[in-house]
Design an enzyme around this catalytic site. Structure first.
Site, mmCIF file in Angstrom:
data_model
loop_
_atom_site.group_PDB
_atom_site.id
_atom_site.type_symbol
_atom_site.label_atom_id
_atom_site.label_comp_id
_atom_site.label_asym_id
_atom_site.label_seq_id
_atom_site.Cartn_x
_atom_site.Cartn_y
_atom_site.Cartn_z
ATOM 1 N N THR A 17 0.832 -1.211 0.000
ATOM 2 C CA THR A 17 0.000 0.000 0.000
ATOM 3 C C THR A 17 0.862 1.254 0.000
ATOM 4 O OG1 THR A 17 -1.960 -0.985 1.011
ATOM 5 C CG2 THR A 17 -1.588 1.349 1.434
ATOM 6 N N ASN B 79 -6.507 -8.930 -7.499
ATOM 7 C CA ASN B 79 -6.450 -9.626 -6.222
ATOM 8 C C ASN B 79 -7.737 -10.364 -5.873
ATOM 9 O OD1 ASN B 79 -7.077 -6.711 -6.116
ATOM 10 N ND2 ASN B 79 -7.679 -7.152 -4.006
ATOM 11 N N GLN C 270 -0.259 -8.886 -6.175
ATOM 12 C CA GLN C 270 -0.891 -10.201 -6.198
ATOM 13 C C GLN C 270 -0.211 -11.165 -7.162
ATOM 14 O OE1 GLN C 270 -3.841 -10.430 -3.974
ATOM 15 N NE2 GLN C 270 -2.945 -12.451 -4.066
ATOM 16 N N SER D 45 4.753 -6.950 -2.412
ATOM 17 C CA SER D 45 4.608 -7.065 -0.961
ATOM 18 C C SER D 45 4.948 -8.479 -0.518
ATOM 19 C CB SER D 45 3.179 -6.718 -0.541
ATOM 20 O OG SER D 45 3.033 -6.736 0.859
ATOM 21 N N ALA D 46 5.811 -8.592 0.515
ATOM 22 C CA ALA D 46 6.383 -9.882 0.902
ATOM 23 C C ALA D 46 5.357 -10.894 1.384
ATOM 24 C CB ALA D 46 7.439 -9.668 1.999
ATOM 25 N N THR E 125 13.778 4.155 9.982
ATOM 26 C CA THR E 125 14.735 3.091 10.284
ATOM 27 C C THR E 125 14.380 1.816 9.535
ATOM 28 O OG1 THR E 125 15.099 3.998 12.494
ATOM 29 C CG2 THR E 125 15.754 1.713 12.125
ATOM 30 N N CYS F 16 -8.597 -6.269 2.265
ATOM 31 C CA CYS F 16 -8.430 -4.843 2.552
ATOM 32 C C CYS F 16 -9.763 -4.106 2.619
ATOM 33 C CB CYS F 16 -7.537 -4.194 1.498
ATOM 34 S SG CYS F 16 -5.885 -4.911 1.422
#
Length: 394
Positions: free
Chosen positions: A72, A151, A179, A199-200, A237, A325
């Protein structure tokens, strides 16, 4: 039978191999990846390796990969960053009606900032209409954002044709591949895109980490302002364990892609075949041919998808009534509505998405339970009973 998980499109479990690679960065190699001492250097080695793993997986250079906190965030950065950086050329953006909320809502937000957004229609399979894209492209079109694979229904877009049109118009092409990565081959050169997000947690990596590919030479504005992390392009970080996990997960996904795809397709095809043969009044949503290997999305007439979901959950089977989502919404899927699915039928839709740990035995058990569930719910449905002639007046 143990509980069955058929919701891999929402998220996947972290694989044992990925978790093993992550664990040292929570303990022994816990240093800030931007610290100059030994602890920091140990961490940055892991981050650099992950960047190379992502680059190799999607066929780009390591310095074109930027880590984010999610898919996102990456979508927000790609769209807003491009819009801000290129607004002197124009303020027109094109996307499609079936995009992820992070894309559609980013475009809606930009409209409030004075940008113009064209939302392309799709056909009944969920594919962007190329003629509509041709008509929509203008001299002031700075960005076209189209997902690689949907998705909810799993439809794969004609990305090469889209890319040709976008490039011929000298516009920037962003692809949401969240996706798709881990399910099909994703190659930024083959696609012809300038920006790509992933996205992992969609391919057996950790949640809370994603990546944005930015083609070298393309300048977009920052989204997260902070220090000098990610070559001064994304502050904050570095989440070293998650980044390391992403790198290992995408390497494993690419190495196992053929086996994974073949396994999931066999499960998917068996599931679709049995559902269509044994359950009346159902509709398969999405393309039958250009489809992700692990996706089966069905609409069941005369009943609510949420009721199906809850009864299957009681039977030990986890599925989804759409995108995770937007699962809290009582509205039917915007994807299905854009594809021309009737609003009532859209309410009766369920997404089944399979993974490497699923078996054919689980498929057969799930179809058996699904048949029982549909039969039970339809017996209580006034609409179904009226159709069958048991009720003369509704």
């Amino acid at each position: 039978m143990d509980r069955i998980y058929f919701d891999h499109a929402a998220t996947t479990p972290v694989s044992k191999n990925v978790l093993e690679k992550m664990m040292p960065y929570f303990t022994d190699m816990f240093g800030n990846a931007h610290s100059q001492h030994t602890f920091g250097r140990s961490s940055i080695k892991g981050v650099d390796l992950a960047r190379s793993q992502v680059a190799k997986a999607i066929n780009c250079l390591p310095n074109e990969v930027y880590f984010t906190g999610s898919g996102t965030e990456a979508n927000n950065w790609a769209i807003k960053g491009t819009a801000w950086a290129k607004q002197s050329k124009g303020k027109h953006i094109i996307t499609s009606a079936i995009e992820h909320p992070s894309v559609l809502n980013s475009c809606s937000w930009l409209k409030k900032q004075g940008f113009e957004v064209t939302i392309l229609p799709v056909d009944r399979d969920g594919k962007v209409l190329l003629e509509e894209l041709k008509k929509a492209l203008r001299k002031d079109t700075i960005l076209v954002s189209i997902m690689l694979a949907n998705n909810e229904v799993g439809t794969i877009q004609p990305y090469k044709e889209i890319a040709k049109l976008v490039k011929a118009n000298d516009s920037i092409f962003h692809v949401d591949a969240v996706q798709a990565v881990g399910s099909i081959k994703v190659d930024v050169k083959d696609i012809g895109c300038d920006l790509l997000t992933l996205s992992a947690h969609k391919f057996y990596g950790p949640k809370g980490v994603g990546a944005l590919y930015i083609r070298n030479g393309l300048k977009i504005d920052k989204l997260i302002i902070g220090g000098g992390q990610e070559r001064a392009m994304r502050g904050g970080t570095t989440n070293t364990p998650a980044v390391v996990g992403l790198g290992q997960a995408i390497e494993d996904a690419v190495n196992n892609l053929e086996v994974y795809s073949e396994h999931c397709m066999k499960l998917r095809d068996r599931f679709i075949e049995r559902v269509e043969k044994e359950i009346p009044n159902v509709k398969l949503n999405g393309s039958r041919t250009d489809r992700l290997p692990n996706n089966a999305n069905f609409s069941f007439e005369y009943i609510e998808g949420e009721s199906i979901l809850y009864r299957l959950d009681l039977a030990g089977i986890a599925v989804s009534s759409g995108s995770a989502c937007s699962s809290g919404s009582l509205e039917p899927s915007h994807v299905l509505l854009a594809m021309g699915v009737d609003i009532v039928l859209g309410h009766g839709s369920i997404r089944f998405s399979f993974g490497m740990s699923n078996t054919m035995e689980q498929i057969d058990y799930a179809v058996d339970k699904l048949k029982e569930t549909i039969d039970f719910l339809r017996k209580m449905s006034p609409l179904f009973n009226w159709k069958e002639g048991e009720i003369q007046n509704v």
